[in-house]
Design a protein around this motif. Structure first.
Motif, PDB file in Angstrom:
ATOM      1  N   UNK A 119       1.332   5.777   3.339  1.00  0.00           N
ATOM      2  CA  UNK A 119       2.160   4.826   4.070  1.00  0.00           C
ATOM      3  C   UNK A 119       3.361   5.554   4.670  1.00  0.00           C
ATOM      4  N   UNK A 120       3.852   5.052   5.778  1.00  0.00           N
ATOM      5  CA  UNK A 120       4.988   5.687   6.451  1.00  0.00           C
ATOM      6  C   UNK A 120       6.209   5.771   5.532  1.00  0.00           C
ATOM      7  N   UNK A 121       6.360   4.788   4.661  1.00  0.00           N
ATOM      8  CA  UNK A 121       7.535   4.723   3.796  1.00  0.00           C
ATOM      9  C   UNK A 121       7.575   5.860   2.776  1.00  0.00           C
ATOM     10  N   UNK A 122       6.434   6.500   2.517  1.00  0.00           N
ATOM     11  CA  UNK A 122       6.381   7.571   1.519  1.00  0.00           C
ATOM     12  C   UNK A 122       5.912   8.897   2.104  1.00  0.00           C
TER      13      UNK A 122
ATOM     14  N   UNK B 256       0.846  -1.198   0.000  1.00  0.00           N
ATOM     15  CA  UNK B 256       0.000   0.000   0.000  1.00  0.00           C
ATOM     16  C   UNK B 256       0.880   1.247   0.000  1.00  0.00           C
ATOM     17  N   UNK B 257       0.480   2.245  -0.802  1.00  0.00           N
ATOM     18  CA  UNK B 257       1.225   3.504  -0.868  1.00  0.00           C
ATOM     19  C   UNK B 257       0.397   4.665  -0.323  1.00  0.00           C
ATOM     20  N   UNK B 258      -0.827   4.826  -0.861  1.00  0.00           N
ATOM     21  CA  UNK B 258      -1.643   5.968  -0.438  1.00  0.00           C
ATOM     22  C   UNK B 258      -3.094   5.727  -0.832  1.00  0.00           C
ATOM     23  N   UNK B 259      -4.004   6.406  -0.130  1.00  0.00           N
ATOM     24  CA  UNK B 259      -5.429   6.296  -0.434  1.00  0.00           C
ATOM     25  C   UNK B 259      -6.096   7.644  -0.255  1.00  0.00           C
TER      26      UNK B 259
ATOM     27  N   UNK C  37       5.255  12.217  -6.682  1.00  0.00           N
ATOM     28  CA  UNK C  37       6.347  11.536  -6.002  1.00  0.00           C
ATOM     29  C   UNK C  37       7.604  12.405  -6.070  1.00  0.00           C
ATOM     30  N   UNK C  38       8.059  12.866  -4.929  1.00  0.00           N
ATOM     31  CA  UNK C  38       9.259  13.695  -4.836  1.00  0.00           C
ATOM     32  C   UNK C  38      10.340  12.958  -4.053  1.00  0.00           C
TER      33      UNK C  38
ATOM     34  N   UNK D  53      14.791   2.496  -3.770  1.00  0.00           N
ATOM     35  CA  UNK D  53      13.851   1.525  -3.198  1.00  0.00           C
ATOM     36  C   UNK D  53      12.397   1.824  -3.541  1.00  0.00           C
ATOM     37  N   UNK D  54      12.135   2.952  -4.214  1.00  0.00           N
ATOM     38  CA  UNK D  54      10.790   3.232  -4.696  1.00  0.00           C
ATOM     39  C   UNK D  54      10.523   2.561  -6.033  1.00  0.00           C
TER      40      UNK D  54
END
Length: 126
Positions: free
Chosen positions: A61-64, A47-50, A83-84, A89-90
């Motif tokens: 998500x914390x990772x992004x 999961x990245x974002x919603x 995405x900046x 790892x992305x």
């Protein structure tokens, strides 16, 4: 049924930026929420974002968090992922998804979404 088509992926150097788009067609007026997920080779989908299609509330998500931003344009039936400060790892295939289920919380798992795009490759070189 909703059809989703992503665009905007590509190759970028570390520290660079990309903006992904996901256009919805079919029954976009019934969408309750949309999300972005990614899957790197040999790894599970993440999961990245919603974003709520109705209220515009968002979750990352914390990772992004602090680097990526999800947004939507309901007039264009499109969701975006800015995405900046990209990192190697992305690197992954990024897919958007939509759900008709109207809930009081944002869906964060792939099982909560019914429609998926084909995905767009994002590659970040070091």
């Amino acid at each position: 049924q909703v059809q989703l088509v992503e665009s905007g992926g590509g190759l970028v150097q570390a520290g660079g930026s990309l903006k992904l788009s996901c256009a919805a067609s079919g029954r976009p007026s019934e969408i309750a929420a949309m999300g972005w997920f990614r899957q790197a080779p040999g790894k599970e989908r993440e999961f990245v974002a919603a974003i709520s299609w109705i209220t515009g509330s968002i979750y990352h998500a914390d990772s992004v968090k602090g680097r990526f931003t999800i947004s939507r344009d309901t007039a264009k039936n499109t969701v975006y992922l800015q995405m900046n400060s990209l990192k190697p790892e992305d690197t992954a295939v990024y897919s958007c998804a939509s759900t008709f289920d109207r809930r009081s919380w944002l869906p964060l798992t792939d099982q909560e979404y019914q429609s998926w795009g084909q995905g767009t490759q994002v590659t970040v070189s070091s």
